[in-house]
Scaffold this active site. Structure first.
Site, PDB file in Angstrom:
ATOM      1  N   PRO A   1       0.706  -1.136  -0.154  1.00  0.00           N
ATOM      2  CA  PRO A   1       0.052   0.054   0.007  1.00  0.00           C
ATOM      3  C   PRO A   1       0.702   1.340   0.037  1.00  0.00           C
ATOM      4  CG  PRO A   1      -0.712  -1.669   1.594  1.00  0.00           C
ATOM      5  CD  PRO A   1       0.826  -2.087   1.331  1.00  0.00           C
ATOM      6  N   GLU A   2       0.923   2.014  -1.221  1.00  0.00           N
ATOM      7  CA  GLU A   2       1.609   3.165  -1.268  1.00  0.00           C
ATOM      8  C   GLU A   2       0.426   4.102  -1.846  1.00  0.00           C
ATOM      9  OE1 GLU A   2       5.563   3.782  -1.981  1.00  0.00           O
ATOM     10  OE2 GLU A   2       6.212   1.546  -1.404  1.00  0.00           O
TER      11      GLU A   2
ATOM     12  N   LYS B   1      -1.650   7.563   2.144  1.00  0.00           N
ATOM     13  CA  LYS B   1      -1.954   6.155   2.537  1.00  0.00           C
ATOM     14  C   LYS B   1      -3.462   5.853   3.435  1.00  0.00           C
ATOM     15  CE  LYS B   1       2.710   4.646   2.545  1.00  0.00           C
ATOM     16  NZ  LYS B   1       3.681   3.952   3.155  1.00  0.00           N
TER      17      LYS B   1
ATOM     18  N   ARG C   1      10.926  -0.152   7.714  1.00  0.00           N
ATOM     19  CA  ARG C   1      11.670   0.975   6.854  1.00  0.00           C
ATOM     20  C   ARG C   1      12.830   0.165   6.091  1.00  0.00           C
ATOM     21  NH1 ARG C   1      11.375   7.321   8.791  1.00  0.00           N
ATOM     22  NH2 ARG C   1       9.122   7.092   9.071  1.00  0.00           N
TER      23      ARG C   1
END
Length: 265
Positions: free
Chosen positions: A2-3, A51, A248
């Site tokens: 999901p971006e 998002k 990350r």
């Protein structure tokens, strides 16, 4: 993953499936909304902001927004009435919205909240939306530049600077700009050019689920560095590297994106 483009595309799927429809049943599987019943409400709009996915509902003069954050694992799927919900395990379902035409099911959603649409100002902290009418490259660059000691990789992921960049587009943008991910913002040239490129990469994938930054939709050819640890760089042949810190993840080419003083490209 999901971006910004994935959430935008998801909003379009829900738009086609349930917008304009009256809810016949709602099933919330999150404690704060467990007793909420939206039967009789109409789904007026399906929108995205970075998002965040926003389903705007109406019942007479009342207007509310069902807000969910997809983060790394969240997803919405639309099913025909009576169709099995097979996208994810049942225990990951957080919301199910039933209409006569379709059922929208939200999996592994974060920050599920229902509030008056007038209170959507809670999202005002987000930076310019890469796929929104408010996109402003100069403003995004200004926000990034305001934190000169932050690494450029962190700055691109900070949704307060620009909304919609995740690990994939961060890594690909930095590769294409030839910038080492840990370079401080103060040492990065042309921030406006960088965020303009990020926006272009995301916008190019509107309307399709395969995310590509190379222009190829072939499996294994869709990215320059993301997901390609130890594989040869498409430009110079150097092995791609990967670093992780929680959610990350960073991929980079040590030659094309040299650490200052390393003697790379």
């Amino acid at each position: 993953m999901p971006e910004g483009d994935t959430v935008y595309n998801t909003a379009r799927v829900l738009e086609r499936a349930i917008v304009g429809e009256v809810l016949t049943k709602s099933d919330f599987r999150v404690p704060q909304l467990a007793t909420t019943d939206l039967s009789g409400w109409t789904v007026a709009e399906s929108a995205s902001r970075g998002k965040h996915l926003l389903l705007r509902l109406q019942n007479g003069d009342k207007k509310y927004t069902l807000h969910s954050h997809l983060r790394m694992e969240g997803a919405w799927r639309a099913y025909r009435p009576g169709e099995r919900w097979t996208a994810r395990p049942v225990h990951l379902i957080r919301v199910a919205l039933h209409t006569r035409k379709a059922v929208a099911v939200g999996y592994h959603l974060h920050e599920v909240a229902l509030y008056p649409t007038a209170d959507e100002s809670s999202l005002d902290h987000l930076g310019p939306d890469l796929l929104g009418a408010d996109w402003d490259a100069d403003e995004a660059a200004r926000r990034i530049a305001a934190q000169p000691d932050l690494t450029i990789a962190e700055a691109l992921l900070d949704q307060r600077n620009l909304a919609g960049v995740g690990n994939l587009y961060k890594a690909e943008t930095l590769f294409l700009r030839g910038v080492w991910p840990w370079r401080p913002v103060r040492d990065v040239d042309d921030l406006t050019g960088m965020v303009t490129l990020a926006q272009k990469l995301v916008a190019n994938n509107k309307g399709r689920w395969t995310q590509t930054t190379t222009g190829s939709l072939r499996r294994g050819e869709t990215s320059y560095v993301y997901g390609r640890k130890a594989q040869p760089c498409r430009r110079c042949g150097t092995a791609i590297r990967k670093a992780e810190l929680g959610e990350r993840v960073t991929y980079w080419c040590p030659y094309c994106q040299p650490e200052p003083g390393s003697g790379g490209a």
